[in-house]
Design an enzyme around this catalytic site. Sequence first.
Site, PDB file in Angstrom:
ATOM      1  N   CYS A   1       0.831  -1.215   0.000  1.00 60.96           N
ATOM      2  CA  CYS A   1       0.000   0.000   0.000  1.00 60.96           C
ATOM      3  C   CYS A   1       0.864   1.265   0.000  1.00 60.96           C
ATOM      4  O   CYS A   1       1.429   1.640   1.034  1.00 60.96           O
ATOM      5  CB  CYS A   1      -0.928  -0.041   1.218  1.00 60.96           C
ATOM      6  SG  CYS A   1      -1.849   1.480   1.502  1.00 60.96           S
TER       7      CYS A   1
ATOM      8  N   CYS B   1      -0.132   4.013   2.466  1.00 65.40           N
ATOM      9  CA  CYS B   1       0.210   3.620   3.844  1.00 65.40           C
ATOM     10  C   CYS B   1       1.629   4.081   4.178  1.00 65.40           C
ATOM     11  O   CYS B   1       1.886   4.593   5.269  1.00 65.40           O
ATOM     12  CB  CYS B   1       0.116   2.108   4.024  1.00 65.40           C
ATOM     13  SG  CYS B   1      -1.536   1.429   3.772  1.00 65.40           S
TER      14      CYS B   1
END
Length: 111
Positions: free
Chosen positions: A32, A35
């Site tokens: 991700c 993230c």
Amino acid sequence: MSDLQEVDETTFDELVLRADKPVLVEFWAQWCGPCHQLLPILTQVGAERNDQLTVVKINADENPVISANYRVMALPTMMLFHHGRPIWAVVGARPKAKLLKELDDALLARV
């Protein structure tokens, strides 16, 4: 991603649900990108608001039971827990100022 304390299915109850103060949990995954962009912001928030709340992360891919229990469908998801219950959640990265405002609003709503 190693600057925040990592929780998992064996430590989630103790470190999040039974915590003495509110806990901001970031559900993340290695793949991700947002993230990883959020990590420095969450690290700063954790250091600056240490007296108010704890900031931790949990790898959603490695802890699917907790992710499913809290219906985490997209990453990053941030969830604020207080007295063992989620009181606020948001999906997606955001600037530090916006995140702090949302956290303050969520915490003030519970006082």
